[in-house]
Design a protein around this motif. Structure first.
Motif, mmCIF file in Angstrom:
data_model
loop_
_atom_site.group_PDB
_atom_site.id
_atom_site.type_symbol
_atom_site.label_atom_id
_atom_site.label_comp_id
_atom_site.label_asym_id
_atom_site.label_seq_id
_atom_site.Cartn_x
_atom_site.Cartn_y
_atom_site.Cartn_z
ATOM 1 N N GLN A 32 0.832 -1.205 0.000
ATOM 2 C CA GLN A 32 0.000 0.000 0.000
ATOM 3 C C GLN A 32 0.866 1.254 0.000
ATOM 4 O OE1 GLN A 32 -2.533 0.352 3.441
ATOM 5 N NE2 GLN A 32 -2.973 2.506 3.070
ATOM 6 N N PRO A 33 0.780 2.102 -1.033
ATOM 7 C CA PRO A 33 1.549 3.358 -1.048
ATOM 8 C C PRO A 33 1.090 4.289 0.068
ATOM 9 C CG PRO A 33 0.777 2.793 -3.247
ATOM 10 C CD PRO A 33 0.047 1.896 -2.294
ATOM 11 N N GLN A 34 2.046 4.899 0.752
ATOM 12 C CA GLN A 34 1.753 5.804 1.857
ATOM 13 C C GLN A 34 2.688 7.012 1.784
ATOM 14 O OE1 GLN A 34 0.974 4.074 5.773
ATOM 15 N NE2 GLN A 34 1.484 2.057 4.971
ATOM 16 N N PRO A 35 2.255 8.157 2.300
ATOM 17 C CA PRO A 35 3.151 9.328 2.304
ATOM 18 C C PRO A 35 4.331 9.088 3.241
ATOM 19 C CG PRO A 35 1.142 9.784 3.538
ATOM 20 C CD PRO A 35 0.922 8.479 2.866
ATOM 21 N N VAL A 36 5.538 9.227 2.712
ATOM 22 C CA VAL A 36 6.739 8.940 3.497
ATOM 23 C C VAL A 36 7.800 10.009 3.258
ATOM 24 C CG1 VAL A 36 6.377 6.436 3.496
ATOM 25 C CG2 VAL A 36 7.752 7.488 1.678
ATOM 26 N N ILE A 37 8.706 10.111 4.219
ATOM 27 C CA ILE A 37 9.923 10.912 4.101
ATOM 28 C C ILE A 37 11.047 9.975 4.508
ATOM 29 C CG2 ILE A 37 11.169 12.937 4.932
ATOM 30 C CD1 ILE A 37 8.299 14.063 5.635
ATOM 31 N N ALA A 38 11.962 9.717 3.592
ATOM 32 C CA ALA A 38 12.926 8.647 3.818
ATOM 33 C C ALA A 38 14.326 9.043 3.366
ATOM 34 C CB ALA A 38 12.475 7.387 3.075
ATOM 35 N N PHE A 39 15.315 8.282 3.845
ATOM 36 C CA PHE A 39 16.698 8.417 3.419
ATOM 37 C C PHE A 39 17.237 7.039 3.058
ATOM 38 C CE2 PHE A 39 16.196 12.405 5.568
ATOM 39 C CZ PHE A 39 17.078 13.274 4.933
ATOM 40 N N THR A 40 17.920 6.975 1.926
ATOM 41 C CA THR A 40 18.536 5.710 1.524
ATOM 42 C C THR A 40 19.810 5.483 2.339
ATOM 43 O OG1 THR A 40 19.940 6.719 -0.184
ATOM 44 C CG2 THR A 40 17.684 6.094 -0.826
ATOM 45 N N LYS A 41 20.362 4.309 2.194
ATOM 46 C CA LYS A 41 21.591 3.987 2.909
ATOM 47 C C LYS A 41 22.739 4.887 2.469
ATOM 48 C CE LYS A 41 24.169 -0.057 4.509
ATOM 49 N NZ LYS A 41 24.323 -1.537 4.405
ATOM 50 N N GLU A 42 22.655 5.405 1.239
ATOM 51 C CA GLU A 42 23.687 6.308 0.703
ATOM 52 C C GLU A 42 23.429 7.768 1.073
ATOM 53 O OE1 GLU A 42 21.989 4.110 -1.297
ATOM 54 O OE2 GLU A 42 23.549 2.564 -1.025
ATOM 55 N N GLY A 43 22.338 8.039 1.855
ATOM 56 C CA GLY A 43 22.087 9.386 2.337
ATOM 57 C C GLY A 43 21.188 10.242 1.489
ATOM 58 N N GLN A 44 20.521 9.676 0.482
ATOM 59 C CA GLN A 44 19.631 10.469 -0.374
ATOM 60 C C GLN A 44 18.231 10.546 0.227
ATOM 61 O OE1 GLN A 44 19.106 8.947 -4.363
ATOM 62 N NE2 GLN A 44 17.695 10.576 -4.954
ATOM 63 N N MET A 45 17.678 11.756 0.277
ATOM 64 C CA MET A 45 16.320 11.948 0.772
ATOM 65 C C MET A 45 15.310 11.667 -0.332
ATOM 66 S SD MET A 45 14.560 15.344 2.475
ATOM 67 C CE MET A 45 12.777 15.524 2.443
#
Length: 352
Positions: free
Chosen positions: A205-218
């Motif tokens: 299910q798609p949900q509103p998120v704010i995330a960072f990858t392991k390489e530091g990209q938002m």
């Protein structure tokens, strides 16, 4: 003839019965103050919600609803506002804003950055104060959840201390039960150091998120857990909407009421921008709050390529170097929340 004076009997003075104690002035003053406060509150509620001031009522409902605390409107209004009225003025239930399709996301690798610079900046705007932290190394950003998960929340200060971090802001939303707002249940998808901490909904299910990858990209937008995993997301909270995308303000940044705000952004060189504003007259008559457009403008002022809104209102908190810099509007002070975004020290701080 002997004349004897009549013997006089001495009258004993009867002790006076104690008169009833008069109410103390302090108690009367306290009752007067309590009555004045109750009368003032009820009068204000009637004036706002039952008076002819439609725009004022609309503003109050939008302001509260925008921080995802619309459940408070009915008790706040002494149940004078119906659910139908709340829905009439409520904002669209969309925390994500524009979302870049996952296949179109331009991947960036900031794993090579080792710049330890952390800079705090305070801005004094006409209607709010803004507290900003610039973090050069995005790998120092970490999502933490309350250590009392599903029991109660913690303040941002407590989470910063728990993690051994140097700074922190409140992060995602949380599910309130019975209007208690304890911060026990994070809303959406919560990931810390690549591990799923909490989730509402299904993995697809798609949900509103704010995330960072392991390489530091938002990354910010509406994505499912499966999609986040395919991007190697390392930190994640649920909230929004997206305010800046590809270096430009989004439509989500337009036509919203003012409130205390919390937001996060990132520049093209990887620098993370943490932002918290005051509002709701916390520091004086000119401290009204910031709109989404205000937040987007400040993010662009610091060259954000992407930026998104986090939970604001009474949850908004900015902690740096052991001090809380903003003034929370919650009557009890800093609010207990479910998640925070913290800045780890160069050595990494506590893990697990």
């Amino acid at each position: 003839m002997d004349e004897r004076r009549p013997t006089r009997t001495r009258r004993e003075k009867q002790p006076k019965s104690p008169s009833p104690r008069k109410p103390r002035r302090g108690l009367r003053a306290l009752l007067y103050v309590a009555f004045t406060l109750v009368f003032g509150y009820v009068s204000t509620v009637l004036w706002i919600f039952e008076g002819p001031f439609t725009n004022l009522k609309k503003y109050i409902i939008e302001s509260v609803d925008q921080t995802r605390h619309a459940y408070l409107l009915r008790p706040m209004s002494l149940f004078l506002v119906s659910e139908a009225t709340i829905k009439k003025y409520a904002l669209p239930d969309n925390l994500s804003g524009p979302t870049i399709p996952i296949q179109d996301i331009q991947r960036r690798d900031f794993s090579h950055i080792n710049d330890p610079t952390v800079q705090m900046i305070t801005l004094h705007e006409p209607t709010f104060n803004a507290f900003i932290l610039l973090v050069k190394d995005p790998k120092r950003i970490r999502v933490v959840a309350t250590k009392y998960l599903h029991v109660r929340g913690e303040t941002v200060m407590q989470m910063v201390q728990d993690a051994g971090a140097i700074a922190g802001i409140n992060a995602g939303g949380f599910v309130d039960t019975n209007w208690q707002g304890t911060g026990a249940y994070p809303q959406g998808i919560t990931i810390t150091d690549g591990k799923l901490v909490s989730m509402t909904g299904s993995p697809t299910q798609p949900q509103p998120v704010i995330a960072f990858t392991k390489e530091g990209q938002m990354i910010a937008g509406t994505y499912s857990l499966d999609q986040l995993r395919s991007l190697d997301v390392w930190q994640c909270v649920g909230f929004g909407p997206v305010l800046v995308e590809n270096g430009k303000p989004t439509v989500s940044a337009e036509n919203y009421a003012v409130n205390p705000r919390t937001a996060i952004g990132q520049t093209k060189d990887g620098t993370v921008i943490l932002l918290v504003t005051d509002g709701r007259y916390a520091t004086g008559p000119n401290d009204v709050g910031a709109s989404f457009a205000d937040v987007a403008r400040i993010m662009l002022q610091f060259h954000a390529d992407i930026a998104a809104n986090l939970d604001g209102g009474s949850s908004a908190t900015f902690v740096y170097k052991g001090r809380m810099w903003n003034r929370p509007v919650d009557i009890l002070g800093a609010r207990a929340v479910a998640t925070s975004i913290v800045v780890m020290p160069e050595g990494g701080g506590k893990r697990g």
